[in-house]
Design a protein around this motif. Structure first.
Motif, PDB file in Angstrom:
ATOM      1  N   ALA A 107       0.827  -1.205   0.000  1.00  0.00           N
ATOM      2  CA  ALA A 107       0.000   0.000   0.000  1.00  0.00           C
ATOM      3  C   ALA A 107       0.863   1.258   0.000  1.00  0.00           C
ATOM      4  CB  ALA A 107      -0.928  -0.006   1.205  1.00  0.00           C
ATOM      5  N   LYS A 108       1.935   1.260   0.795  1.00  0.00           N
ATOM      6  CA  LYS A 108       2.818   2.433   0.839  1.00  0.00           C
ATOM      7  C   LYS A 108       3.529   2.641  -0.500  1.00  0.00           C
ATOM      8  CE  LYS A 108       3.779   2.554   5.811  1.00  0.00           C
ATOM      9  NZ  LYS A 108       4.836   2.471   6.839  1.00  0.00           N
ATOM     10  N   LEU A 109       3.964   1.540  -1.122  1.00  0.00           N
ATOM     11  CA  LEU A 109       4.628   1.663  -2.419  1.00  0.00           C
ATOM     12  C   LEU A 109       3.671   2.207  -3.481  1.00  0.00           C
ATOM     13  CD1 LEU A 109       6.739  -1.640  -2.520  1.00  0.00           C
ATOM     14  CD2 LEU A 109       7.566   0.686  -2.127  1.00  0.00           C
ATOM     15  N   ALA A 110       2.430   1.744  -3.463  1.00  0.00           N
ATOM     16  CA  ALA A 110       1.439   2.228  -4.440  1.00  0.00           C
ATOM     17  C   ALA A 110       1.134   3.705  -4.221  1.00  0.00           C
ATOM     18  CB  ALA A 110       0.172   1.395  -4.344  1.00  0.00           C
ATOM     19  N   LEU A 114       1.805   6.932  -6.725  1.00  0.00           N
ATOM     20  CA  LEU A 114       0.728   7.839  -7.113  1.00  0.00           C
ATOM     21  C   LEU A 114       1.093   9.285  -6.804  1.00  0.00           C
ATOM     22  CD1 LEU A 114      -2.155   8.187  -8.162  1.00  0.00           C
ATOM     23  CD2 LEU A 114      -2.975   7.851  -5.831  1.00  0.00           C
ATOM     24  N   VAL A 115       1.650   9.531  -5.636  1.00  0.00           N
ATOM     25  CA  VAL A 115       2.046  10.900  -5.263  1.00  0.00           C
ATOM     26  C   VAL A 115       3.146  11.412  -6.191  1.00  0.00           C
ATOM     27  CG1 VAL A 115       3.116  12.293  -3.455  1.00  0.00           C
ATOM     28  CG2 VAL A 115       1.336  10.651  -2.869  1.00  0.00           C
ATOM     29  N   ILE A 116       4.108  10.544  -6.498  1.00  0.00           N
ATOM     30  CA  ILE A 116       5.203  10.959  -7.388  1.00  0.00           C
ATOM     31  C   ILE A 116       4.671  11.300  -8.773  1.00  0.00           C
ATOM     32  CG2 ILE A 116       7.274  10.117  -8.569  1.00  0.00           C
ATOM     33  CD1 ILE A 116       7.882   8.516  -5.997  1.00  0.00           C
ATOM     34  N   ARG A 117       3.760  10.501  -9.303  1.00  0.00           N
ATOM     35  CA  ARG A 117       3.189  10.773 -10.624  1.00  0.00           C
ATOM     36  C   ARG A 117       2.406  12.083 -10.631  1.00  0.00           C
ATOM     37  NH1 ARG A 117       3.637  10.806 -14.355  1.00  0.00           N
ATOM     38  NH2 ARG A 117       2.065   9.815 -15.664  1.00  0.00           N
ATOM     39  N   LEU A 118       1.693  12.371  -9.565  1.00  0.00           N
ATOM     40  CA  LEU A 118       0.946  13.624  -9.501  1.00  0.00           C
ATOM     41  C   LEU A 118       1.888  14.821  -9.402  1.00  0.00           C
ATOM     42  CD1 LEU A 118      -1.968  12.590  -7.090  1.00  0.00           C
ATOM     43  CD2 LEU A 118      -2.079  12.892  -9.561  1.00  0.00           C
ATOM     44  N   VAL A 119       2.965  14.670  -8.655  1.00  0.00           N
ATOM     45  CA  VAL A 119       3.913  15.783  -8.501  1.00  0.00           C
ATOM     46  C   VAL A 119       4.643  16.044  -9.812  1.00  0.00           C
ATOM     47  CG1 VAL A 119       6.018  16.527  -7.337  1.00  0.00           C
ATOM     48  CG2 VAL A 119       4.179  15.454  -6.024  1.00  0.00           C
ATOM     49  N   THR A 120       5.034  14.987 -10.519  1.00  0.00           N
ATOM     50  CA  THR A 120       5.774  15.158 -11.772  1.00  0.00           C
ATOM     51  C   THR A 120       4.872  15.519 -12.950  1.00  0.00           C
ATOM     52  OG1 THR A 120       5.616  12.755 -12.152  1.00  0.00           O
ATOM     53  CG2 THR A 120       7.617  13.589 -11.088  1.00  0.00           C
ATOM     54  N   SER A 121       3.588  15.679 -12.724  1.00  0.00           N
ATOM     55  CA  SER A 121       2.688  16.050 -13.826  1.00  0.00           C
ATOM     56  C   SER A 121       2.954  17.462 -14.345  1.00  0.00           C
ATOM     57  CB  SER A 121       1.224  15.933 -13.380  1.00  0.00           C
ATOM     58  OG  SER A 121       0.939  16.837 -12.317  1.00  0.00           O
ATOM     59  N   VAL A 122       3.673  18.269 -13.554  1.00  0.00           N
ATOM     60  CA  VAL A 122       3.984  19.634 -13.999  1.00  0.00           C
ATOM     61  C   VAL A 122       5.140  19.652 -14.997  1.00  0.00           C
ATOM     62  CG1 VAL A 122       3.147  20.612 -11.831  1.00  0.00           C
ATOM     63  CG2 VAL A 122       5.556  19.989 -12.039  1.00  0.00           C
ATOM     64  N   ILE A 123       5.847  18.512 -15.147  1.00  0.00           N
ATOM     65  CA  ILE A 123       6.973  18.434 -16.079  1.00  0.00           C
ATOM     66  C   ILE A 123       6.444  17.974 -17.429  1.00  0.00           C
ATOM     67  CG2 ILE A 123       9.246  17.430 -16.497  1.00  0.00           C
ATOM     68  CD1 ILE A 123       9.496  16.905 -13.520  1.00  0.00           C
ATOM     69  N   ARG A 124       6.848  18.672 -18.496  1.00  0.00           N
ATOM     70  CA  ARG A 124       6.348  18.362 -19.835  1.00  0.00           C
ATOM     71  C   ARG A 124       7.206  17.351 -20.582  1.00  0.00           C
ATOM     72  NH1 ARG A 124       4.482  24.284 -22.246  1.00  0.00           N
ATOM     73  NH2 ARG A 124       3.015  24.804 -20.553  1.00  0.00           N
ATOM     74  N   ASN A 125       8.482  17.263 -20.253  1.00  0.00           N
ATOM     75  CA  ASN A 125       9.375  16.334 -20.932  1.00  0.00           C
ATOM     76  C   ASN A 125       9.098  14.916 -20.456  1.00  0.00           C
ATOM     77  OD1 ASN A 125      11.835  14.744 -21.550  1.00  0.00           O
ATOM     78  ND2 ASN A 125      12.598  16.709 -22.295  1.00  0.00           N
ATOM     79  N   ALA A 126       8.706  14.019 -21.386  1.00  0.00           N
ATOM     80  CA  ALA A 126       8.324  12.658 -21.014  1.00  0.00           C
ATOM     81  C   ALA A 126       9.504  11.872 -20.451  1.00  0.00           C
ATOM     82  CB  ALA A 126       7.740  11.935 -22.223  1.00  0.00           C
TER      83      ALA A 126
END
Length: 436
Positions: A107-110, A114-126
């Motif tokens: 659960a902690k890993l998931a 999820l938090v990391i993906r939401l935080v990195t959503s501001v970066i445009r370079n894939a």
């Protein structure tokens, strides 16, 4: 940490894993995790099919729209985390908490992913998004498993001494991570400064390009210096590399440095600038961009010539729009001796004056230049406001000249060859075949 401590750490880890794997509760948790993963994978396809983010988030702010896209794209992670947390909650209240340890870790890993993906959503370079996401999740996983400190000590225990500089895997990882973050921030800052500079109408295009390059170079040097200071690298320790760097620049990077310096000279003296129509050797076109190493010259037919900056400094360059865009068009033509040269000059001047792109304030001029063997030669000159498309203007005027000559009965001379045969007959035997 020496080799003996590393071996003891590996033995302790192996014993802990062995005790966990031999427990029947391990297989129950592992089965629940697999079931949650299957349900999450199936639910993601259903959620993506039913939720149309294009129409749903059309009027949302850009940041919120990206957040929503990432959240929908990570639907399987959300569902998996919820199912594992529920299973963990049920097992905690029905048996010992230690028997649901694996569920807690999953659960902690998931949630961390999820938090990391939401935080990195501001970066445009894939690519940067993937690199940062995987690196941050790996660090979070080590922290969740309680192995972050041991991993850090292991990475810091292996070192290579170069002069006064101690290089370790941990130092390189820190420097790489910080460099990525700082360069990303530097790119944002340089783009902001570039937008402000290009909006300034008081600066010429060449000065704008020069300022943008200087800002980008200065910010990059500052970013590297900040990263090296942040990870504890003393800049004076790099003095050992200065000799090798000088030799490399002198031999391997000679052309690159020459083109870079030449680019700065071109921007400073304003001999060429974006938008100028130039001829360099056999290449002609309009300058579309000025880079650190080369300039891009658009030929107008889909091709772009990438010409090194050094060639513009050392070779002859024709700049058709350096001080004035007005361009003199010259057309040479000839007529036979039966024509009236004054009438020919008058016709040519009148036709050039009626050309669409001819400057009305500068009257055309036509002069007789030579009495040649085949006929008279003339030179017609007139001015146009822009050198772009000069060949089209010349073609238009020459076609009009041809029509006028046809109308006035003026002939254009062409070579005439007279052949004299000695002996009164062709020196060629002619054979005639008669078929039966």
């Amino acid at each position: 940490m020496d080799l003996k401590e590393i071996i003891e750490f590996l033995h302790a880890t192996a014993r802990s894993l062995g005790a966990e794997v031999t427990s029947p509760w391990f297989y129950l948790q592992f089965g629940l995790i697999l079931a949650a993963g299957g349900i999450a994978w199936a639910s993601e396809a259903s959620i993506r099919a039913r939720v149309d983010m294009t129409s749903l988030a059309m009027r949302w702010p850009v940041a919120l729209r990206r957040f929503a896209h990432v959240l929908v794209g990570s639907a399987s992670t959300v569902v998996f985390a919820i199912l594992v947390i529920v299973a963990r909650f049920v097992m905690v209240h029905s048996t010992w908490p230690s028997r649901s340890y694996l569920l807690m870790v999953a659960a902690k890993l998931a949630l961390a992913w999820l938090v990391i993906r939401l935080v990195t959503s501001v970066i445009r370079n894939a690519f940067i998004v993937k690199l940062v996401s995987v690196s941050a999740w790996f660090v979070a996983a080590l922290s969740i498993l309680g192995q972050l400190d041991a991993t850090v000590e292991t990475l810091d225990s292996v070192a290579v001494e170069i002069g006064g500089l101690r290089l370790t895997p941990l130092l390189l990882i820190k420097a790489g991570a910080l460099l990525i973050v700082v360069l990303w921030l530097t790119n944002i800052a340089s783009n902001f400064v570039e937008s402000r500079i290009t909006r300034s109408s008081d600066l010429t295009p060449s000065i704008q390009v020069l300022l943008v390059k200087m800002v980008r170079l200065g910010l990059m040097i500052f970013a590297v210096a900040v990263v090296m200071s942040a990870v504890g690298i003393n800049l004076s320790a790099l003095a050992i590399f200065s000799g090798a760097a000088g030799v490399g620049i002198g031999f391997g990077l000679q052309k690159i440095v020459a083109n870079f310096i030449s680019g700065i000279i071109l921007l400073a003296d304003k001999s060429v600038k974006p938008g100028d129509l130039v001829t360099i050797g056999d290449s002609s076109g309009r300058i579309s961009a000025m880079k650190t190493r080369y300039i891009s010259v658009a030929a107008g037919d889909g091709r772009e010539f990438l010409i090194p900056n050094e060639d513009l400094v050392t070779q002859k360059v024709t700049n058709w729009t350096y001080t004035d865009k007005n361009t003199l068009v010259k057309i040479s033509f000839g007529t036979n001796y039966d024509a009236d040269p004054r009438l020919v000059c008058q016709l040519a001047a009148d036709i050039a004056a009626t050309a669409k792109r001819a400057i009305k304030g500068k009257p055309p001029n036509c002069i007789l230049t030579e009495f040649a063997e085949a006929g008279m030669k003339f030179s017609l000159t007139f001015w146009i406001a822009d050198p772009d498309g000069m060949d089209n203007v010349k073609s238009e005027v020459m076609l009009a000249l041809w029509d006028a000559f046809k109308r006035e009965g003026i002939r254009v001379p062409y070579p005439v060859r007279e052949i004299r045969i000695r002996g009164g007959a062709l020196p060629v035997e002619t054979t005639v075949e008669v078929s039966s």
